[in-house]
Design an enzyme around this catalytic site. Structure first.
Site, short mmCIF file in Angstrom:
data_model
loop_
_atom_site.label_atom_id
_atom_site.label_comp_id
_atom_site.label_asym_id
_atom_site.label_seq_id
_atom_site.Cartn_x
_atom_site.Cartn_y
_atom_site.Cartn_z
N LYS A 22 0.84 -1.21 0.00
CA LYS A 22 0.00 0.00 0.00
C LYS A 22 0.87 1.25 0.00
CE LYS A 22 -1.76 1.52 3.97
NZ LYS A 22 -1.44 2.91 4.31
N ASN A 23 1.88 1.27 0.88
CA ASN A 23 2.66 2.49 1.08
C ASN A 23 3.70 2.74 -0.01
OD1 ASN A 23 1.07 2.97 3.23
ND2 ASN A 23 2.56 2.32 4.77
N CYS A 118 -5.98 12.37 12.98
CA CYS A 118 -6.02 10.94 12.65
C CYS A 118 -6.08 10.17 13.96
CB CYS A 118 -4.76 10.60 11.87
SG CYS A 118 -4.45 8.84 11.72
N ARG A 123 -0.48 14.18 13.47
CA ARG A 123 0.12 14.00 12.14
C ARG A 123 0.09 15.27 11.29
NH1 ARG A 123 -1.63 8.28 9.67
NH2 ARG A 123 0.26 8.59 8.48
N ASP A 314 4.27 0.32 12.12
CA ASP A 314 3.12 -0.34 11.49
C ASP A 314 3.04 -1.82 11.84
OD1 ASP A 314 3.24 1.61 8.38
OD2 ASP A 314 2.63 2.10 10.43
N ARG A 406 -8.63 -1.02 4.32
CA ARG A 406 -7.81 0.07 3.75
C ARG A 406 -6.43 -0.43 3.35
NH1 ARG A 406 -7.29 5.32 7.00
NH2 ARG A 406 -6.07 5.63 5.10
C1 EPZ Z 1 3.92 6.90 6.62
O1 EPZ Z 1 3.09 7.92 7.16
C2 EPZ Z 1 3.03 5.68 6.42
N1 EPZ Z 1 1.94 6.01 5.51
C3 EPZ Z 1 2.47 5.23 7.76
O2 EPZ Z 1 1.74 4.02 7.56
C4 EPZ Z 1 3.62 4.92 8.70
O3 EPZ Z 1 3.11 4.62 9.98
C5 EPZ Z 1 4.54 6.16 8.82
O4 EPZ Z 1 4.99 6.57 7.52
C6 EPZ Z 1 5.77 5.87 9.67
O5 EPZ Z 1 6.48 4.80 9.17
C7 EPZ Z 1 2.18 5.99 4.17
O6 EPZ Z 1 3.26 5.72 3.68
C8 EPZ Z 1 1.02 6.31 3.29
P1 EPZ Z 1 5.74 10.34 8.83
P2 EPZ Z 1 3.58 9.44 7.23
O7 EPZ Z 1 5.59 11.62 8.10
O8 EPZ Z 1 4.50 9.72 6.10
C9 EPZ Z 1 5.58 13.57 12.38
C10 EPZ Z 1 -0.05 2.50 7.76
O9 EPZ Z 1 -0.48 1.89 8.75
N2 EPZ Z 1 5.49 14.61 11.31
O10 EPZ Z 1 6.94 9.53 8.55
O11 EPZ Z 1 2.37 10.28 7.40
C11 EPZ Z 1 4.35 12.63 12.39
O12 EPZ Z 1 3.29 13.20 13.09
C12 EPZ Z 1 0.33 3.98 7.88
O13 EPZ Z 1 0.11 1.98 6.65
C13 EPZ Z 1 5.33 15.93 11.68
O14 EPZ Z 1 5.26 16.26 12.87
O15 EPZ Z 1 4.42 9.43 8.57
C14 EPZ Z 1 4.93 11.39 13.05
O16 EPZ Z 1 4.91 11.54 14.42
C15 EPZ Z 1 -0.05 4.57 9.20
N3 EPZ Z 1 5.25 16.86 10.70
C16 EPZ Z 1 6.35 11.36 12.51
O17 EPZ Z 1 6.66 12.69 12.08
C17 EPZ Z 1 5.33 16.54 9.35
O18 EPZ Z 1 5.24 17.44 8.49
C18 EPZ Z 1 6.59 10.40 11.33
O19 EPZ Z 1 5.57 10.63 10.39
C19 EPZ Z 1 5.49 15.19 9.00
C20 EPZ Z 1 5.57 14.22 10.00
#
Ligand code: EPZ
Length: 427
Positions: A22-23, A118, A123, A314, A406
């Site tokens: 998916k990702n 979320c 996020r 995840d 999903r």
């Molecule tokens: C990706 O989400 C994945 N989703 C998530 O998978 C996964 O849990 C996550 O990476 C971490 O591995 C997809 O690839 C579609 P991040 P993403 O930006 O990119 C903070 C699943 O179950 N942050 O790496 O949204 C954020 O809040 C899903 O398949 C900010 O604060 O995650 C988090 O605490 C769930 N500001 C951390 O960084 C920002 O602008 C990492 O988030 C961006 C992120």
């Protein structure tokens, strides 16, 4: 609304296919915006999120067709592109933010709804905005939308050095796609290294992009004027694979996961081996063997979620469900998302013994779970509940499985093929 009925206590045997990730599929679908030539993706998983992304891209004017064989989908983003991602779609899938970078690079402007909150955490996406601003974009937030454009007289984004405050997966993907068509060179410091990032970069290189260092913390992209069409196979889903490894560990059994990749799951496989599970690489993928239900012989494992190549967040809920029915106590520490223990109270309804203290959850393994009605709260939490239901005595009913759909391609069909007593009922 669909729900799952599981009658636990059966071990799992046989072989199944691990679907495309998916990702990886979601950012790769957005990357097709970067060219006006046809692009074909194969091994695309049949998921609700993929269907949502398809609607988002068709809403922008893209032509998308599915081809039955090998999960094939073809994309053609001919001009004019309507560079908007509406709230109605974005609110159902945060990954819609992945349209921002490609739309800016292709059209020089974009209007993308902010994703909002979320279940697993706030996020925010301020790092995405910060990085694209460094590439010369002007981005304002108006009425819940990120309204992005290039300054007067500037027709392309420009190369920049981007260092984010934290490692962000979709942030890195947005920058990779935007920088591929930018003027000059972009350097991503503190980049995410997940296998899905590497797969996206491989696809962009097939389209003519110049990228180096993908899979490391420092990625260098030399922008090009134009990208062309390509054919790309989506990488196998390491999280789906890890979920099935934990399911077999919990119930006992002997299963081959075709297309499963050990090199994408080292942190999880190391913990499973430490617990006492036998995992080997075979020509088709991975073989997992466990001589009996977890409580009979597996040692609970403590772990701490972190960015790749560390233990993936995840996989936290699924491995916690395994710890809950293994011998001894363990500590689970969630460092990526601030609210990713929603499954704990549902596991407790099945008889698990888990205490939360901030980022930590103390798990006391129990010898027996008993079936009950539980509620899925997010994608991976629902996978953890399925694993617990496969072990629990009697029947477990899981409500709100739209969360599961999903990110899992017909999970109950695959589990039934392995001998599980599981069925989907629609109400
Ligand atoms: C990706 O989400 C994945 N989703 C998530 O998978 C996964 O849990 C996550 O990476 C971490 O591995 C997809 O690839 C579609 P991040 P993403 O930006 O990119 C903070 C699943 O179950 N942050 O790496 O949204 C954020 O809040 C899903 O398949 C900010 O604060 O995650 C988090 O605490 C769930 N500001 C951390 O960084 C920002 O602008 C990492 O988030 C961006 C992120």
């Amino acid at each position: 609304m669909d729900k799952l009925l599981i009658r636990g206590g059966r071990s799992l045997h046989g072989a199944i296919d691990i679907s495309g990730a998916k990702n990886a599929a979601l950012p790769e679908m957005c990357a097709t915006l970067l060219t006006d030539e046809p692009v074909k993706l194969t091994n695309v998983p049949r998921l609700r999120d993929v269907a949502t992304m398809r609607r988002l891209l068709e809403n922008m004017g893209m032509t998308i067709e599915t081809h039955g064989e090998r999960g094939g989908m073809s994309f053609h983003a001919l001009d004019p592109i309507h560079p908007e991602a509406p709230y109605e779609l974005v609110k159902t899938m945060r990954a819609s933010v992945l349209a921002l970078g490609p739309l800016l690079a292709r059209c020089g402007r974009a209007r993308v709804s902010l994703p909002g909150g979320c279940a697993i955490g706030a996020r925010p996406v301020e790092q995405h905005i910060k990085g694209l601003q460094a590439m010369g974009a002007i981005i304002d937030v108006e009425q819940g939308y990120m309204v992005a454009r290039l300054p007067e007289g500037q027709s392309r984004l420009r190369g920049a050095r981007i260092t984010t405050d934290m490692i962000t997966v979709t942030g890195t993907e947005n920058f990779l796609m935007a920088a591929s068509l930018a003027e000059g060179t972009t350097v991503l410091e503190n980049a995410a290294q997940e296998p899905e990032i590497t797969d996206l970069a491989d696809m962009l290189i097939r389209m003519g992009a110049r990228i180096q260092g993908h899979g490391t913390r420092r990625i260098v992209i030399e922008g090009v004027e134009r990208l062309h069409g390509c054919e790309h196979a989506v990488v196998a889903d390491r999280i789906e694979c890890g979920t099935f490894l934990c399911a077999v560990a919990a119930t006992g059994g002997d299963v081959v996961l075709r297309h499963g990749r050990r090199d994408h799951l080292d942190a999880v496989i190391d913990k499973l081996r430490d617990a006492g599970v036998d995992i080997t690489e075979v020509p088709e993928g991975l073989r997992v063997h466990s001589s009996g239900p977890a409580w009979q012989h597996l040692k609970a494992q403590s772990f701490r979620t972190t960015e790749y190549p560390g233990f993936p967040t995840d996989m936290q809920a699924q491995f916690m469900a395994l710890d809950a029915v293994s011998q001894g106590s363990s500590m689970v520490t969630e460092t990526i998302f601030e609210n990713r223990f929603m499954h704990v109270s549902e596991l407790a309804r099945l008889g698990a013994n888990i205490q939360i203290d901030g980022k930590n959850a103390m798990v006391e393994g129990v010898g027996k779970l008993s079936g009950a009605t539980v509620m899925a709260t997010d994608l991976r939490a629902s996978a953890g509940l399925v694993i617990a239901g496969l072990v629990a005595e009697g029947q477990t009913t899981i409500d709100r499985i739209y969360h599961l759909d999903r990110g899992y391609d017909q999970m109950e069909v695959k589990l039934r093929a392995l001998g599980a007593d599981i069925e989907r009922v629609s109400e």
